[in-house]
Design an enzyme around this catalytic site. Structure first.
Site, mmCIF file in Angstrom:
data_model
loop_
_atom_site.group_PDB
_atom_site.id
_atom_site.type_symbol
_atom_site.label_atom_id
_atom_site.label_comp_id
_atom_site.label_asym_id
_atom_site.label_seq_id
_atom_site.Cartn_x
_atom_site.Cartn_y
_atom_site.Cartn_z
ATOM 1 N N GLU A 96 0.834 -1.212 0.000
ATOM 2 C CA GLU A 96 0.000 0.000 0.000
ATOM 3 C C GLU A 96 0.871 1.266 0.000
ATOM 4 O OE1 GLU A 96 -2.299 -1.582 3.369
ATOM 5 O OE2 GLU A 96 -4.081 -0.995 2.236
ATOM 6 N N GLU A 134 -3.677 -9.511 3.925
ATOM 7 C CA GLU A 134 -4.403 -9.231 5.169
ATOM 8 C C GLU A 134 -5.522 -10.222 5.436
ATOM 9 O OE1 GLU A 134 -3.347 -7.034 3.035
ATOM 10 O OE2 GLU A 134 -2.633 -5.233 4.064
HETATM 11 N N1 CAA Z 1 4.538 -7.456 11.747
HETATM 12 C C1 CAA Z 1 5.294 -7.835 12.809
HETATM 13 N N2 CAA Z 1 6.159 -8.871 12.784
HETATM 14 C C2 CAA Z 1 6.260 -9.566 11.638
HETATM 15 C C3 CAA Z 1 5.499 -9.222 10.488
HETATM 16 C C4 CAA Z 1 4.614 -8.113 10.575
HETATM 17 N N3 CAA Z 1 3.877 -7.715 9.539
HETATM 18 N N4 CAA Z 1 5.815 -10.080 9.507
HETATM 19 C C5 CAA Z 1 6.746 -10.924 10.005
HETATM 20 N N5 CAA Z 1 7.015 -10.604 11.278
HETATM 21 C C6 CAA Z 1 7.998 -11.249 12.156
HETATM 22 C C7 CAA Z 1 7.641 -12.698 12.465
HETATM 23 O O1 CAA Z 1 6.786 -12.789 13.595
HETATM 24 C C8 CAA Z 1 8.998 -13.310 12.733
HETATM 25 O O2 CAA Z 1 9.374 -12.931 14.030
HETATM 26 P P1 CAA Z 1 10.268 -13.925 14.929
HETATM 27 O O3 CAA Z 1 11.537 -14.142 14.147
HETATM 28 O O4 CAA Z 1 10.433 -13.197 16.203
HETATM 29 O O5 CAA Z 1 9.447 -15.167 15.040
HETATM 30 C C9 CAA Z 1 9.924 -12.546 11.776
HETATM 31 O O6 CAA Z 1 9.216 -11.345 11.423
HETATM 32 C C10 CAA Z 1 10.247 -13.290 10.497
HETATM 33 O O7 CAA Z 1 9.019 -13.750 9.910
HETATM 34 P P2 CAA Z 1 8.897 -15.201 9.239
HETATM 35 O O8 CAA Z 1 9.453 -16.228 10.144
HETATM 36 O O9 CAA Z 1 7.483 -15.342 8.804
HETATM 37 O O10 CAA Z 1 9.879 -15.036 8.004
HETATM 38 P P3 CAA Z 1 9.729 -15.548 6.507
HETATM 39 O O11 CAA Z 1 10.942 -15.075 5.801
HETATM 40 O O12 CAA Z 1 9.374 -17.003 6.499
HETATM 41 O O13 CAA Z 1 8.460 -14.784 5.889
HETATM 42 C C11 CAA Z 1 7.085 -12.889 5.384
HETATM 43 C C12 CAA Z 1 8.496 -13.407 5.709
HETATM 44 C C13 CAA Z 1 6.627 -13.448 4.028
HETATM 45 C C14 CAA Z 1 7.143 -11.402 5.340
HETATM 46 C C15 CAA Z 1 6.095 -13.402 6.471
HETATM 47 O O14 CAA Z 1 6.617 -13.040 7.735
HETATM 48 C C16 CAA Z 1 4.718 -12.796 6.382
HETATM 49 O O15 CAA Z 1 3.893 -13.287 5.633
HETATM 50 N N6 CAA Z 1 4.454 -11.749 7.176
HETATM 51 C C17 CAA Z 1 3.134 -11.148 7.287
HETATM 52 C C18 CAA Z 1 2.827 -10.281 6.109
HETATM 53 C C19 CAA Z 1 1.476 -9.659 6.269
HETATM 54 O O16 CAA Z 1 0.492 -10.316 6.590
HETATM 55 N N7 CAA Z 1 1.405 -8.357 6.051
HETATM 56 C C20 CAA Z 1 0.179 -7.630 6.206
HETATM 57 C C21 CAA Z 1 0.146 -7.042 7.567
HETATM 58 S S1 CAA Z 1 -1.425 -6.325 7.930
HETATM 59 C C22 CAA Z 1 -1.393 -4.844 7.139
HETATM 60 O O17 CAA Z 1 -0.459 -4.475 6.518
HETATM 61 C C23 CAA Z 1 -2.661 -4.047 7.368
HETATM 62 C C24 CAA Z 1 -2.690 -2.805 6.580
HETATM 63 O O18 CAA Z 1 -3.353 -2.744 5.577
HETATM 64 C C25 CAA Z 1 -2.070 -1.581 7.064
#
Ligand code: CAA
Length: 693
Positions: free
Chosen positions: A108, A128
Site C-alpha cells: 500500500e 491481510e
Molecule cells: N509485523 C510484525 N512482525 C512480523 C510481520 C509483521 N507484519 N511479519 C513478520 N514478522 C515477524 C515474524 O513474527 C517473525 O518474528 P520472529 O523471528 O520473532 O518469530 C519474523 O518477522 C520473520 O518472519 P517469518 O518467520 O514469517 O519469516 P519468513 O521469511 O518465512 O516470511 C514474510 C516473511 C513473508 C514477510 C512473512 O513473515 C509474512 O507473511 N508476514 C506477514 C505479512 C502480512 O500479513 N502483512 C500484512 C500485515 S497487515 C497490514 O499491513 C494491514 C494494513 O493494511 C495496514
C-alpha cells in the site's frame, strides 16, 4: 548519508535522494518506520538539489506490512496515511524499489509511489485476509485501479504473493531490475523519469478500470458464488469484496471511508484476533527452548522413503517438490509401480489445474527413483519409514536400515501412534531416530508432527524443524506418547461422537454441528473418507460397534460407495437408512432409550474432552506450549483458524466454564470426562492456557 532516525537513512546519488529503511527482521511499518519515512520524505522534498526520490529497504525484504504486533494497542507516531500522502503528493517523482516481499501495508505504501521497480525474485501481495483483515491503507481502492477488478478480487481474497514478472504484466510494477542491481536501476529509472519529465502518476486518479467494471455488475455475484465454499465461515473475504465493490461504485475518497469502516469492524472482531494469534503461534512453534536457533543442522541432500503406499508416495512428493532427490523402496514390483503411478497422476492433475507445467511434472518425476532394495538407501541423509502401522514390522525395518544406511544419517518413522523410543531401540543410533508424522494427504496437509525421542539429538531436532520449512510444512515438536498430540486429542472426539450416536443423535447430526462450527467435515464423513476398515480386523470383529457392523457388511466408506453415509456415483453423501437401522438395533441391543440431544451438547461433548486432553498433554510436557497444540489442530485437522485452535477456544469460553461442564458430564457419564489437573489448577486461579508456563 544522514540518519533520519534509528531505522531510516537519507542519502543522495547526484540529484536523486534515496530514503532507505532498515528495520529487521521484515521492515514492518512500526511507529519508528512511519516516523522515519515521513521525515525522510520531508527532507528530500525540501532539498532544492533533489529532483527525484527512491524508496528502498535494507535486509531480506521490502516492507512486509503493518507491524502486526502493534495491532490492538493505541497507535503512536505518524499515521500510515500521512506517510502515504507525503509520497503521493510529493512534487518530485517517487519510485519504490522492491525486493523480497512488498506485502499488505508495504504494498500500500508502494502504491503511493509514482512508479515501482522490482527485482524478478520479488513478490507483491495484500495478504491481510489471512489475518482476518482487509488492506486498511487504501489497498482495496488503489489495487483495482491498476490491475482491474477481477484480478484485485482474486488478490485480496486469496492473499497470494504475486511474482514480480506477473506484477509487471499487470502493471503493478513498471520495470524489472536485474537481480543485485536494484538500487542502481531504481536510481537510473528515476533519473529518466525526471529527464523525460514524466507525469507524477497517482494511482488514485486512475479511474478507467473501475469505471469499466460498472458495466459488469455480475462480476461480484459470480465471484461470490465461485468462492462460496472456500470462504465459508470467514468474515474477511466478504468485507474485502465489499471494499472492491465500493472502489467501483464510489469516488476514491468515499471508497476509502468504506474501507476504513470495514477494516475497523474486522480489526476489533474475534476472527481477526484469532487469526493474528495463529500467525504468531505458527512462528512461535519454531522456537525450541533447549535447541537454540544457531544449533548446527545436518545437510539433507538425498532422502529415502520406505513404502510406496498413499503415505509414502505423498511424503516423497514433498521432497521432489523442493528439488531434493528421493528413492522410494517397496517390497514388490507391482506395489512400487502402483505407488509411482499414483504420484505421477497426482502431479498431472496439478498440472491440468494450472498449478505447474508439464515440464515441472517431468522434473519432479525425474527426482524420484523407485527401488526394490533397501541397500539403495545406503547413501541417504534421511530415511523415512512409512510401512504398515505395526510395532514388530517397524522395528524390523529400522533394524535393517541401521545396518545399511550410513552412520550419522537420520532414521525417521511416520508412525501416527507408536512409541518412537521402542522403534529407536531396534537401532544402534538412538540419537539419530525421530518421528516425522505427516498427515494425509501428505503432499497437501501443512502439518508435520516432529516426535522427539528420549535420546534424539539436538542437531537432529534442529534439522527436522528446518526440513519442515524447506518442504513447506509447519513443524511442531511433540513428545512420545500414544497418538502424540493430534491423534491423542482426536481419539477423545471420536469416542464421544460414537457415544452420542448410541444415545440418540444420528451421525449426520454430529457432522452438521461440527461442520457448522467450521471444520471441513464432521468425524463420520471423515471416517468414510479415510476408510472405516483402517485398523479393523475381520477375524476379531464381533459386530458390537457401529463401525464393526458396517465393515462386516462391506460398507467401508467412500471407496465402497457406502459407510456411515450412502454415496452416489459422484461421491455425494446422503444420510443412510441402513446405518440408521443398525444404530436403532444397537440401541435396543444395549438397552439404550434414545433421547433428543441438543446441538449445544454435541459441541460440548465433542470439543471439551479434546481441550481437556490438550491440558493433560501440556501437563505431561508432551507439547512445549498451548499454542503448539492449536497449530497442530489448525494445520492437521481443519480446526477453523478463525477460532484459533482448541486451547485458544477453551480460553475464550473460560476455563472455569469448560471445567464446570466436564464435571457435570463426569457426574452423569463417568471418567471419560475426568478433568485434567492442569485444567483444575488454571480454572481455580482464573488463568488461561496461553498464559500458563
Ligand atoms: N509485523 C510484525 N512482525 C512480523 C510481520 C509483521 N507484519 N511479519 C513478520 N514478522 C515477524 C515474524 O513474527 C517473525 O518474528 P520472529 O523471528 O520473532 O518469530 C519474523 O518477522 C520473520 O518472519 P517469518 O518467520 O514469517 O519469516 P519468513 O521469511 O518465512 O516470511 C514474510 C516473511 C513473508 C514477510 C512473512 O513473515 C509474512 O507473511 N508476514 C506477514 C505479512 C502480512 O500479513 N502483512 C500484512 C500485515 S497487515 C497490514 O499491513 C494491514 C494494513 O493494511 C495496514
Amino acid at each position: 548519508m544522514t540518519a533520519i532516525n534509528p531505522v531510516t537513512d537519507l542519502s543522495k546519488d547526484g540529484d536523486i535522494a534515496i530514503v532507505t529503511l532498515n528495520s529487521p527482521p521484515v521492515n514492518a511499518l512500526s511507529a519508528a518506520v512511519r516516523d522515519g519515512l515521513a521525515a525522510g520524505f520531508r527532507q528530500a522534498v525540501a532539498d532544492p538539489q533533489v529532483k527525484g526520490i527512491v524508496r528502498i529497504c535494507e535486509g531480506r525484504t521490502f516492507i512486509a506490512g503493518a507491524d502486526i504486533s502493534e495491532f490492538g494497542s493505541q497507535m503512536k507516531g505518524t499515521s500510515l496515511f500521512d506517510v502515504q500522502a507525503a509520497m503521493e503528493d510529493s512534487p518530485k517523482p517517487v519510485v519504490a524499489a522492491i525486493h523480497g516481499t512488498a506485502l499488505g501495508g508495504g504494498l500500500e505504501v508502494a502504491l503511493c509511489a509514482h512508479y515501482r521497480v522490482a527485482v524478478p525474485s520479488a513478490r507483491c501481495g495484500l495478504p491481510e485476509v489471512n489475518l482476518g483483515l482487509l488492506p486498511g491503507a487504501g489497498g482495496t481502492q488503489r489495487l483495482p485501479r491498476i490491475v482491474g477488478v477481477e484480478k484485485a478480487l482474486e488478490m485480496v481474497t486469496s492473499g497470494q504473493h504475486v511474482p514480480a514478472r506477473q506484477c509487471l504484466e499487470m502493471g503493478l510494477v513498471d520495470e524489472l531490475a536485474p537481480e543485485g542491481t536494484l538500487k542502481q536501476t531504481a536510481v537510473a529509472f528515476t533519473r529518466r523519469i525526471v529527464a523525460e519529465n514524466k507525469p507524477l502518476r497517482k494511482v488514485r486518479e486512475n479511474n478507467a478500470k473501475v469505471e469499466a467494471a460498472r458495466d459488469h455488475p455480475k462480476i461480484f455475484e459470480n465471484f461470490r458464488k465461485a468462492k462460496a465454499r472456500k470462504f465459508r465461515g470467514f468474515q474477511a473475504p466478504e468485507s474485502n469484496i465489499r471494499c472492491i465493490e465500493a472502489a467501483v461504485s464510489l469516488p476514491f475518497e468515499e471508497g476509502l471511508k468504506t474501507e476504513r469502516k470495514l477494516f475497523l469492524e474486522l480489526m476489533t472482531g474475534p476472527q481477526s484476533a484469532a487469526q493474528r494469534y495463529a500467525f504468531f503461534a505458527e512462528r512461535q512453534a519454531n522456537k525450541i527452548p533447549d535447541v537454540p536457533d544457531d544449533t548446527a543442522t545436518l545437510p539433507i541432500r538425498k532422502v529415502g522413503v520406505v513404502g510406496a503406499g498413499t503415505m509414502g508416495g505423498g511424503i516423497a512428493m514433498n521432497f521432489a517438490n523442493a528439488g531434493v532427490p528421493v528413492t522410494i523402496v517397496e517390497a514388490a514390483p507391482d506395489a512400487l509401480d502402483r505407488g509411482l503411478g499414483v504420484v505421477r497422476r497426482n502431479y498431472e492433475r496439478s498440472a491440468r489445474g494450472g498449478r505447474f507445467t508439464a515440464e515441472d511434472v517431468e522434473t519432479r518425476m525425474g527426482l524420484l527413483t523407485g527401488s526394490l532394495n533397501l541397500q539403495d538407501l545406503a547413501d541417504c541423509d534421511l530415511v523415512i519409514e512409512a510401512v504398515f502401522e505395526q510395532m514388530d514390522v517397524k522395528k524390523d525395518v529400522f533394524r535393517r536400515l541401521d545396518g545399511i544406511v550410513r552412520q550419522g544419517a537420520i532414521l525417521a518413522s511416520n508412525t501416527s501412534y507408536l512409541d518412537i523410543d521402542e522403534i529407536a531401540g531396534a537401532t544402534g543410533r538412538l540419537e539419530s531416530v525421530i518421528g516425522l508424522h505427516f498427515f494425509s494427504p501428505a503432499n497437501v496437509m501443512r502439518l508435520l508432527e516432529i516426535v522427539r525421542g528420549a535420546k534424539t539429538s539436538k542437531a537432529v531436532i534442529a534439522t527436522a524443524m528446518k526440513l519442515a520449512k524447506t518442504i513447506g510444512k509447519v513443524g511442531v515438536l511433540v513428545g512420545v506418547g500414544p497418538g502424540f498430540v493430534g491423534n491423542r486429542m482426536l481419539a477423545q472426539r471420536s469416542r464421544e461422537a460414537q457415544k452420542l450416536v448410541l444415545e440418540g443423535a444420528m451421525p449426520w447430526d454430529v457432522d452438521r454441528v461440527l461442520y457448522d462450527f467450521g471444520f471441513p467435515m464432521g468425524p463420520f464423513a471423515m471416517g468414510d473418507l479415510a476408510g472405516l476398515d483402517i485398523g479393523w480386523v475381520r477375524e476379531t470383529s464381533k459386530g458390537e460397534t457401529l463401525r464393526e457392523v458396517l465393515c462386516e457388511m462391506d460398507r467401508r466408506g467412500q471407496k465402497t460407495g457406502a459407510g456411515y453415509y450412502d454415496y452416489d456415483e459422484n461421491r455425494n453423501a446422503r444420510p443412510s437408512p441402513v446405518t440408521e437401522k443398525i444404530i436403532r438395533d444397537l440401541r435396543i441391543r444395549n438397552g439404550i432409550d434414545p433421547r433428543v440431544i441438543s446441538d449445544a451438547e454435541i459441541l460440548e461433548r465433542t470439543l471439551y474432552p479434546m481441550i481437556n486432553e490438550g491440558a493433560n498433554i501440556l501437563d505431561e510436557k508432551k507439547a512445549i506450549r498451548a499454542s503448539d497444540i492449536d497449530i497442530v489442530w489448525i494445520n492437521g485437522y481443519g480446526w477453523p483458524v478463525y477460532r484459533g485452535g482448541p486451547m485458544y477456544y477453551g480460553d475464550r469460553i473460560g476455563l472455569d466454564k469448560v471445567l464446570a461442564r466436564m464435571k457435570a458430564f463426569q457426574a452423569q457419564m463417568g471418567d471419560d470426562f475426568k478433568p485434567s489437573p492442569l485444567l483444575e489448577r488454571l480454572a481455580a486461579d482464573g488463568e488461561k492456557f496461553l498464559d500458563a508456563r
